[in-house]
Design an enzyme around this catalytic site. Structure first.
Site, mmCIF file in Angstrom:
data_model
loop_
_atom_site.group_PDB
_atom_site.id
_atom_site.type_symbol
_atom_site.label_atom_id
_atom_site.label_comp_id
_atom_site.label_asym_id
_atom_site.label_seq_id
_atom_site.Cartn_x
_atom_site.Cartn_y
_atom_site.Cartn_z
ATOM 1 N N SER A 161 0.884 -1.306 0.190
ATOM 2 C CA SER A 161 0.156 0.105 -0.086
ATOM 3 C C SER A 161 1.017 1.362 -0.027
ATOM 4 O O SER A 161 1.611 1.500 1.154
ATOM 5 C CB SER A 161 -0.671 -0.062 1.057
ATOM 6 O OG SER A 161 -1.335 1.341 1.255
ATOM 7 N N HIS A 205 -1.274 -1.511 -3.928
ATOM 8 C CA HIS A 205 -2.605 -1.006 -3.678
ATOM 9 C C HIS A 205 -2.453 0.631 -3.278
ATOM 10 O O HIS A 205 -1.526 1.131 -2.811
ATOM 11 C CB HIS A 205 -2.782 -1.733 -2.190
ATOM 12 C CG HIS A 205 -3.908 -1.620 -1.464
ATOM 13 N ND1 HIS A 205 -4.854 -2.428 -1.665
ATOM 14 C CD2 HIS A 205 -4.278 -0.863 -0.503
ATOM 15 C CE1 HIS A 205 -5.852 -2.152 -0.990
ATOM 16 N NE2 HIS A 205 -5.412 -0.965 0.002
ATOM 17 N N ASP A 253 -4.814 3.818 -1.705
ATOM 18 C CA ASP A 253 -6.016 4.224 -1.107
ATOM 19 C C ASP A 253 -6.350 5.581 -1.195
ATOM 20 O O ASP A 253 -5.750 6.607 -0.997
ATOM 21 C CB ASP A 253 -5.494 4.173 0.505
ATOM 22 C CG ASP A 253 -5.011 2.689 0.726
ATOM 23 O OD1 ASP A 253 -6.125 1.891 0.896
ATOM 24 O OD2 ASP A 253 -4.151 2.329 1.248
ATOM 25 N N MET A 284 -9.147 8.351 -0.404
ATOM 26 C CA MET A 284 -9.904 8.736 0.619
ATOM 27 C C MET A 284 -10.626 9.993 0.549
ATOM 28 O O MET A 284 -9.921 10.926 -0.054
ATOM 29 C CB MET A 284 -9.162 8.762 1.868
ATOM 30 C CG MET A 284 -8.334 7.638 2.434
ATOM 31 S SD MET A 284 -7.445 7.903 3.791
ATOM 32 C CE MET A 284 -6.569 6.278 3.812
ATOM 33 N N HIS A 313 -8.430 1.024 -3.905
ATOM 34 C CA HIS A 313 -9.259 0.975 -2.744
ATOM 35 C C HIS A 313 -9.906 2.343 -2.484
ATOM 36 O O HIS A 313 -9.350 3.316 -1.924
ATOM 37 C CB HIS A 313 -8.445 0.374 -1.570
ATOM 38 C CG HIS A 313 -9.336 0.486 -0.327
ATOM 39 N ND1 HIS A 313 -8.454 0.021 0.953
ATOM 40 C CD2 HIS A 313 -10.474 0.361 -0.012
ATOM 41 C CE1 HIS A 313 -9.469 -0.033 1.871
ATOM 42 N NE2 HIS A 313 -10.621 0.095 1.426
ATOM 43 N N MET A 372 -12.108 4.510 -0.647
ATOM 44 C CA MET A 372 -12.636 4.743 0.875
ATOM 45 C C MET A 372 -13.489 6.148 0.455
ATOM 46 O O MET A 372 -12.948 7.159 1.159
ATOM 47 C CB MET A 372 -11.728 4.992 1.885
ATOM 48 C CG MET A 372 -11.086 3.582 2.375
ATOM 49 S SD MET A 372 -9.657 3.395 3.160
ATOM 50 C CE MET A 372 -8.663 3.445 1.933
ATOM 51 N N MET A 410 -11.581 -5.442 5.956
ATOM 52 C CA MET A 410 -10.746 -4.673 6.519
ATOM 53 C C MET A 410 -10.183 -5.068 7.890
ATOM 54 O O MET A 410 -11.296 -5.562 8.510
ATOM 55 C CB MET A 410 -11.537 -3.280 6.497
ATOM 56 C CG MET A 410 -11.490 -2.342 5.431
ATOM 57 S SD MET A 410 -10.035 -1.916 4.662
ATOM 58 C CE MET A 410 -8.902 -1.140 5.929
ATOM 59 N N ASP A 465 -6.578 -6.413 4.612
ATOM 60 C CA ASP A 465 -5.864 -4.785 4.636
ATOM 61 C C ASP A 465 -5.861 -4.452 5.881
ATOM 62 O O ASP A 465 -7.136 -4.132 6.523
ATOM 63 C CB ASP A 465 -6.885 -4.102 3.570
ATOM 64 C CG ASP A 465 -6.062 -2.518 3.245
ATOM 65 O OD1 ASP A 465 -5.028 -2.504 3.912
ATOM 66 O OD2 ASP A 465 -6.775 -1.864 2.745
HETATM 67 C C1 DX5 Z 1 -6.019 1.771 5.611
HETATM 68 C C2 DX5 Z 1 -5.633 1.453 4.035
HETATM 69 C C3 DX5 Z 1 -4.679 0.410 4.164
HETATM 70 C C4 DX5 Z 1 -3.393 0.926 4.789
HETATM 71 C C5 DX5 Z 1 -2.848 -0.217 5.391
HETATM 72 O O1 DX5 Z 1 -7.239 2.575 5.726
HETATM 73 O O2 DX5 Z 1 -6.652 1.068 3.507
HETATM 74 O O3 DX5 Z 1 -4.589 0.128 2.694
HETATM 75 O O4 DX5 Z 1 -2.244 1.642 3.879
HETATM 76 O O5 DX5 Z 1 -1.612 0.160 5.874
HETATM 77 P P1 DX5 Z 1 -0.876 -0.847 7.238
HETATM 78 O O6 DX5 Z 1 -0.519 -1.975 6.590
HETATM 79 O O7 DX5 Z 1 0.349 0.132 7.792
HETATM 80 O O8 DX5 Z 1 -1.759 -1.245 8.257
HETATM 81 ZN ZN ZN Z 2 -6.511 -0.135 1.523
#
Ligand code: DX5
Ligand code: ZN
Length: 220
Positions: free
Chosen positions: A7, A32, A34, A36, A65, A67, A136, A174
């Protein structure tokens, strides 16, 4: 097949392209990403232009991903930016079937993410339409949190649901996955492993290779 998906939320944003190349060259099949919106989750990260710029850096699969509340609004633009897999949250989509249909119509793989407290059974009927389910294992929004143990019970139940129906749906986990607990995540039935801080928190190439060794040992 077991896959590591570093990620980039935990990468160095001032040299994102290099960090992506580093983990892809070390063998990461997925990257990956993220996205947001500051509304579905209490944080902002990066958006569509960043995904588009990174597309030139690697041929690795872009696992995006979202969010984001009602991500159906951005599906077309995310495809154009170069996403291969688009993951939306069940909790963020009023019309999940429609959103999944749009993702597939545009030629992307469709994944649905579930927050820790959302039971896997909510996906019973839509499961055959999905390429992947993301469980998650932390509350979404931030990297570097601790894995919530009961989420692995959900992975076990989901694996049973998928196998009992002879489906070929991947299970991605994740949040809080590291080199010490990844074996238990794989044993629960996951086959796509997201890791942010456990990859980029040190030597990203070496960490990716170490994850890959464990993933290979535990190939189902
Ligand atoms: C959290 C993200 C993850 C995050 C994971 O909301 O969806 O993908 O980057 O990070 P680690 O592996 O450090 O928990
Ligand atoms: Zn993620």
């Amino acid at each position: 097949m077991n896959i590591i998906a570093p990620s980039i939320l935990s990468a160095d944003f001032s040299r994102l392209g290099e960090d992506v190349r580093t983990v892809a060259d070390a063998g990461a099949a997925y990257i990956h990403m993220d996205v947001m919106d500051g509304e579905f989750v209490p944080n902002l990260s990066f958006g569509i232009p960043v995904i588009g710029s990174l597309r030139a850096c690697t041929d690795a699969v872009f696992d995006v991903h979202m969010m984001v509340r009602e991500p159906v609004r951005f599906v077309k633009e995310i495809k154009a930016a170069g996403a291969d897999i688009l993951c939306v949250h069940q909790e963020a989509c009023l019309h999940l079937d429609h959103t999944v249909g749009r993702i597939r119509e545009l030629g992307m793989k469709a994944a649905v993410a579930l927050n820790p407290a959302t039971p896997v059974e909510v996906l019973t009927d839509i499961l055959p339409q999905l390429d992947m389910v993301l469980i998650m294992s932390v509350n979404p929004g931030f990297g570097g949190q601790k894995l919530i143990p009961y989420t692995l019970e959900k992975v076990r139940r989901l694996r049973k649901m998928i196998d009992a129906r002879g489906l070929a749906v991947d299970i991605e986990v994740d949040g809080g996955v590291n080199l010490d607990n990844v074996a238990s995540v794989l044993d629960a039935g996951a086959n796509v492993i997201v890791a942010g801080s456990a990859v980029f928190g040190g030597d990203a190439a070496a960490n990716t290779r170490r994850f890959l060794e464990i993933l290979k040992e535990r190939e189902r």
